[in-house]
Design a protein around this motif. Sequence first.
Motif, PDB file in Angstrom:
ATOM      1  N   THR A 366       0.722  -1.366   0.015  1.00 24.20           N
ATOM      2  CA  THR A 366       0.002  -0.044   0.122  1.00 24.20           C
ATOM      3  C   THR A 366       0.990   1.279   0.090  1.00 24.20           C
ATOM      4  OG1 THR A 366      -2.058   1.317   1.182  1.00 24.20           O
ATOM      5  CG2 THR A 366      -0.340   0.345   2.490  1.00 24.20           C
ATOM      6  N   SER A 367       0.225   2.163  -0.448  1.00 24.38           N
ATOM      7  CA  SER A 367       1.149   3.523  -0.779  1.00 24.38           C
ATOM      8  C   SER A 367       0.549   4.694   0.122  1.00 24.38           C
ATOM      9  CB  SER A 367       1.380   3.945  -2.301  1.00 24.38           C
ATOM     10  OG  SER A 367       2.017   5.169  -2.294  1.00 24.38           O
ATOM     11  N   TRP A 368       1.266   5.332   1.022  1.00 26.12           N
ATOM     12  CA  TRP A 368       0.823   6.659   1.543  1.00 26.12           C
ATOM     13  C   TRP A 368       1.300   7.712   0.845  1.00 26.12           C
ATOM     14  CZ3 TRP A 368       0.935   5.894   7.486  1.00 26.12           C
ATOM     15  CH2 TRP A 368       0.183   4.914   8.155  1.00 26.12           C
ATOM     16  N   PRO A 397      -0.982 -10.790   8.836  1.00 24.14           N
ATOM     17  CA  PRO A 397      -1.393 -12.082   7.866  1.00 24.14           C
ATOM     18  C   PRO A 397      -0.345 -12.413   6.834  1.00 24.14           C
ATOM     19  CG  PRO A 397      -2.834 -10.478   7.257  1.00 24.14           C
ATOM     20  CD  PRO A 397      -2.336  -9.793   8.596  1.00 24.14           C
ATOM     21  N   VAL A 398       0.310 -11.420   6.329  1.00 19.20           N
ATOM     22  CA  VAL A 398       1.176 -11.787   5.136  1.00 19.20           C
ATOM     23  C   VAL A 398       2.199 -10.674   5.127  1.00 19.20           C
ATOM     24  CG1 VAL A 398      -0.660 -12.623   3.743  1.00 19.20           C
ATOM     25  CG2 VAL A 398      -0.096 -10.190   3.404  1.00 19.20           C
ATOM     26  N   PRO A 399       3.198 -10.754   4.424  1.00 17.88           N
ATOM     27  CA  PRO A 399       4.375  -9.843   4.608  1.00 17.88           C
ATOM     28  C   PRO A 399       3.918  -8.417   3.662  1.00 17.88           C
ATOM     29  CG  PRO A 399       5.128 -12.060   3.572  1.00 17.88           C
ATOM     30  CD  PRO A 399       3.706 -12.247   3.694  1.00 17.88           C
ATOM     31  N   ILE A 400       4.024  -7.365   4.335  1.00 22.02           N
ATOM     32  CA  ILE A 400       3.492  -6.191   3.741  1.00 22.02           C
ATOM     33  C   ILE A 400       4.653  -5.038   3.676  1.00 22.02           C
ATOM     34  CG2 ILE A 400       1.946  -4.110   4.944  1.00 22.02           C
ATOM     35  CD1 ILE A 400       0.511  -6.128   6.401  1.00 22.02           C
ATOM     36  N   CYS A 401       4.220  -4.302   2.745  1.00 29.26           N
ATOM     37  CA  CYS A 401       5.105  -3.293   2.310  1.00 29.26           C
ATOM     38  C   CYS A 401       4.342  -1.908   2.180  1.00 29.26           C
ATOM     39  CB  CYS A 401       5.784  -3.405   0.744  1.00 29.26           C
ATOM     40  SG  CYS A 401       6.635  -2.094   0.055  1.00 29.26           S
ATOM     41  N   ILE A 402       4.766  -0.959   3.202  1.00 27.63           N
ATOM     42  CA  ILE A 402       3.979   0.281   3.143  1.00 27.63           C
ATOM     43  C   ILE A 402       5.145   1.453   2.418  1.00 27.63           C
ATOM     44  CG2 ILE A 402       2.847   1.896   4.624  1.00 27.63           C
ATOM     45  CD1 ILE A 402       1.536  -0.721   4.730  1.00 27.63           C
ATOM     46  N   MET A 403       4.558   2.127   1.591  1.00 31.23           N
ATOM     47  CA  MET A 403       5.475   3.186   1.003  1.00 31.23           C
ATOM     48  C   MET A 403       5.082   4.571   1.767  1.00 31.23           C
ATOM     49  SD  MET A 403       5.263   2.514  -3.127  1.00 31.23           S
ATOM     50  CE  MET A 403       5.442   1.037  -3.661  1.00 31.23           C
ATOM     51  N   ASN A 414      10.970   5.859   0.302  1.00 24.79           N
ATOM     52  CA  ASN A 414      11.216   5.384   1.731  1.00 24.79           C
ATOM     53  C   ASN A 414      10.001   4.422   2.122  1.00 24.79           C
ATOM     54  OD1 ASN A 414      10.707   5.694   4.847  1.00 24.79           O
ATOM     55  ND2 ASN A 414      12.843   4.949   4.362  1.00 24.79           N
ATOM     56  N   LEU A 415      10.110   3.210   2.653  1.00 21.18           N
ATOM     57  CA  LEU A 415       9.173   2.151   2.977  1.00 21.18           C
ATOM     58  C   LEU A 415       9.445   1.351   4.003  1.00 21.18           C
ATOM     59  CD1 LEU A 415      10.058  -0.805   1.586  1.00 21.18           C
ATOM     60  CD2 LEU A 415       9.791   0.459  -0.481  1.00 21.18           C
ATOM     61  N   LEU A 416       8.537   0.948   4.652  1.00 20.57           N
ATOM     62  CA  LEU A 416       8.671  -0.141   5.788  1.00 20.57           C
ATOM     63  C   LEU A 416       8.141  -1.543   5.304  1.00 20.57           C
ATOM     64  CD1 LEU A 416       7.923   0.016   9.405  1.00 20.57           C
ATOM     65  CD2 LEU A 416       6.612  -1.819   7.976  1.00 20.57           C
ATOM     66  N   LEU A 417       9.012  -2.555   5.545  1.00 19.52           N
ATOM     67  CA  LEU A 417       8.710  -3.612   4.978  1.00 19.52           C
ATOM     68  C   LEU A 417       8.659  -4.861   6.184  1.00 19.52           C
ATOM     69  CD1 LEU A 417       8.251  -6.014   2.588  1.00 19.52           C
ATOM     70  CD2 LEU A 417      10.949  -6.123   2.765  1.00 19.52           C
ATOM     71  N   VAL A 418       7.407  -5.548   6.084  1.00 22.35           N
ATOM     72  CA  VAL A 418       7.397  -6.404   7.289  1.00 22.35           C
ATOM     73  C   VAL A 418       7.502  -7.823   6.880  1.00 22.35           C
ATOM     74  CG1 VAL A 418       5.899  -7.122   9.226  1.00 22.35           C
ATOM     75  CG2 VAL A 418       5.563  -4.672   8.378  1.00 22.35           C
ATOM     76  N   THR A 419       8.638  -8.505   7.523  1.00 19.73           N
ATOM     77  CA  THR A 419       9.047  -9.929   7.038  1.00 19.73           C
ATOM     78  C   THR A 419       9.191 -10.858   8.161  1.00 19.73           C
ATOM     79  OG1 THR A 419      10.184 -10.987   5.275  1.00 19.73           O
ATOM     80  CG2 THR A 419      11.143  -9.061   6.366  1.00 19.73           C
ATOM     81  N   ALA A 420       9.892 -11.932   7.739  1.00 17.80           N
ATOM     82  CA  ALA A 420      10.285 -12.757   8.660  1.00 17.80           C
ATOM     83  C   ALA A 420      11.644 -12.339   8.954  1.00 17.80           C
ATOM     84  CB  ALA A 420      10.196 -14.261   8.103  1.00 17.80           C
ATOM     85  N   LYS A 421      12.032 -12.817  10.336  1.00 21.74           N
ATOM     86  CA  LYS A 421      13.487 -12.615  10.915  1.00 21.74           C
ATOM     87  C   LYS A 421      14.328 -13.313  10.132  1.00 21.74           C
ATOM     88  CE  LYS A 421      12.409 -10.667  15.343  1.00 21.74           C
ATOM     89  NZ  LYS A 421      12.542 -10.789  16.948  1.00 21.74           N
ATOM     90  N   GLU A 422      13.977 -14.765  10.050  1.00 18.54           N
ATOM     91  CA  GLU A 422      14.768 -15.657   9.182  1.00 18.54           C
ATOM     92  C   GLU A 422      15.504 -15.231   7.794  1.00 18.54           C
ATOM     93  OE1 GLU A 422      12.093 -16.193  10.571  1.00 18.54           O
ATOM     94  OE2 GLU A 422      11.923 -18.265  11.691  1.00 18.54           O
TER      95      GLU A 422
END
Length: 435
Positions: A366-368, A397-403, A414-422
């Motif tokens: 999603t983009s802000w 629930p799933v990997p998320i990318c916020i612009m 610039n963005l925030l990416l939510v992902t797995a630590k592994e």
Amino acid sequence: MGGAEVRKSSPARMIRPPELLPVTVTTNGTIKLTSFDRGCVKVPVTVLLVFEHMGREATDKIKRALSQALVHYYPFAGRIIISSSGAVDGDEFSIRCTGDGVEFLTASMDCSLKEAKILDESSCGKINPLRNELAILYPFGSYGSEDDPLLSVQVTEFSCGGLVLGVSWSHAIAAAAGMAQFLAAVGELARGSPSPSVVPVRWDDVVSRLEPWPSPMLQAMLACPETQGLELTANLDITIPSALIKCVKADYLSCGGFDGQPCTVFEVVVAVVWRCHIRATMSNNNPGNPAYLSFASNMRKYVGAKDGYYGNCGADRLISGATRSSVAEAGFLDLIKMIKRAKDQLPDNDQLMQGLRDRYDLMHVTSWRNVGFEQVDFGGGAPARVMFHGREGGTPPVPICIMNPACKGMDGVNLLLVTAKEHVDAILGELAKHT
């Protein structure tokens, strides 16, 4: 930072409107949530706005303006109520306009924004842990009881005269564009305007009659209740440089584009992040898994919503038909063409999502950018930086990318990416090849 800590006032206080406007939406002072709102009841959202030059009275000015804004945006001062009676399909959710108020907390730090590294533009790295202290945060999925405030605000003052405004709210009451509209109104009132320039609308008959578009994110939760051992608990602060974006856009034009149209910054960034994430997370046993990408689309103009409407009215577009290996091997230009095709259609997500094997096969973007956060002004100018934020471990629930919005001096997106630590190191390694 020299050991500086965030000192918070305790406890948080409730800010209420000085007077409540008559509630004419319903006779009992409630606003029924639409089909778009209901899926967001348990979803908290947090944005951080960083201001470099604010006066000593900035916090009090924001507090007064916030109270005044609640006269016009009185649903924010209410609470979510849940009723099973009369509901056609499960629980029925409404906003009761109680005037209970919004949560407000003040804090301070004995260092500057620069010393706290709040304004640092990251090219690729982990989130500054200080951000967790700059807002009242709620975990994903555990928010939305009848006692929870619909809006929480924290103002943190720094020794340099700057401040960070941390705003957390229930996604059920406002979309990101709606919250930007509300904060712009608070800014106008703080600067002395007698009323907001945009007349707010929370109930729209057109939107209320609409059935929701299918949500790939929701279907991912239903189709794959487990993430096969992976926990989406790492937040990455990433910037895709302008040089890379310009290069890809130029290559796209030189190859004739798509239907004669150039590509957008959004399309380039999505293509880069999606391919890098797929490459970093693909293992030997899942290259044949389907690869899905969904992205949020504002539907207000499409459906004819009223000007000033700040509730939810969006659809998720879905890219499907590819495997993880095909995305990993594709060029950016091919991925951009896939994204453009998805923008022009609303597919049958029920059928397309049947092949989903793992939540990690789907990424949501999603983009802000350009929704209005970058224009909020409480009297000291626009924010130097605006950032989406979520507490690590919230497990979306799933990997998320916020612009994030483009702000002062930013050389890229610039963005925030939510992902797995592994997969953090592998993801950063893939991004470093291009950035």
